[in-house]
Scaffold this active site. Structure first.
Site, PDB file in Angstrom:
ATOM      1  N   ASP A 264       0.869  -1.231  -0.098  1.00  0.00           N
ATOM      2  CA  ASP A 264      -0.082   0.104  -0.122  1.00  0.00           C
ATOM      3  C   ASP A 264       0.966   1.353  -0.036  1.00  0.00           C
ATOM      4  O   ASP A 264       0.573   2.305  -0.704  1.00  0.00           O
ATOM      5  CB  ASP A 264      -0.986   0.064   1.176  1.00  0.00           C
ATOM      6  CG  ASP A 264      -0.500  -0.256   2.641  1.00  0.00           C
ATOM      7  OD1 ASP A 264       0.813  -0.651   2.875  1.00  0.00           O
ATOM      8  OD2 ASP A 264      -1.352  -0.015   3.328  1.00  0.00           O
TER       9      ASP A 264
ATOM     10  N   HIS B 158      -8.614  -1.489   9.970  1.00  0.00           N
ATOM     11  CA  HIS B 158      -8.478  -2.077  11.346  1.00  0.00           C
ATOM     12  C   HIS B 158      -7.761  -1.249  12.254  1.00  0.00           C
ATOM     13  O   HIS B 158      -7.579  -1.459  13.226  1.00  0.00           O
ATOM     14  CB  HIS B 158      -7.800  -3.361  11.050  1.00  0.00           C
ATOM     15  CG  HIS B 158      -6.508  -3.585  10.596  1.00  0.00           C
ATOM     16  ND1 HIS B 158      -6.176  -3.374   9.224  1.00  0.00           N
ATOM     17  CD2 HIS B 158      -5.301  -3.495  11.378  1.00  0.00           C
ATOM     18  CE1 HIS B 158      -4.968  -3.235   9.040  1.00  0.00           C
ATOM     19  NE2 HIS B 158      -4.193  -3.474  10.294  1.00  0.00           N
TER      20      HIS B 158
END
Length: 174
Positions: A84, A108
């Site tokens: 990412d 999360h």
């Protein structure tokens, strides 16, 4: 997600997502082929992969020559960060397309319990994690019991789509 994407022209460059850090990431480039980039400080945002992110077709096509055929992995190896972050580096630093922050993406790494149930239909993504022997999950009234659904994904699904036969009757009657 489909409703959100209606606001963005697919023929333009878009990098949509949500960062999990409060300021842009700063890294120092080294081991590059050109001496002008050795120890050069680079600052960029990246959308957290756990929340998901979206790139337009136009941007994906611009990324292909830079990222295809193993080049994406090579960039990640060079900067020594996960996928990412590598995506953010490639898009923001190399292609100069800024991240458009969409608060409806959730990872999360943020407290899921604070997402209000009345906004569930407006969210793009949800996540969960087990942190310090506790689940970081959305709070869903009703639904499945904690033993059956500790991550609350089934309960969330039934909250959003109560007509499915797997959903408890208490949710289907809403």
């Amino acid at each position: 997600m489909v409703r959100m994407l209606d606001d963005y022209n697919p023929t333009q460059d878009w990098y949509l997502g949500k960062p999990s850090i409060s300021s842009p990431l700063e890294i120092f480039l080294d081991n590059t082929k050109t001496s002008t980039e050795v120890n050069k400080k680079v600052t960029f945002w990246f959308a957290t992969g756990g929340a998901g992110f979206c790139v337009s077709r136009a941007l994906a096509l611009k990324m292909m020559p830079i990222a295809a055929s193993g080049k994406f992995v090579a960039i990640g190896d060079k900067i020594r960060f996960p996928d990412d972050v590598t995506m953010g580096f490639l898009i923001e630093h190399i292609l100069k397309v800024p991240l458009t922050v969409i608060d409806a993406f959730h990872s999360h790494l943020e407290p899921m319990e604070f997402i209000r149930p009345e906004t569930f239909h407006d969210q793009v993504s949800f996540s969960y994690a087990r942190m310090r022997n506790e689940w970081n999950v959305v709070k869903v009234d009703g639904g499945f019991d904690q033993k059956t659904d500790p991550k609350r994904i089934y309960s969330l699904h039934c909250y959003l789509y109560p007509f499915f036969s797997i959903c408890p009757k208490s949710i289907r009657r809403r």
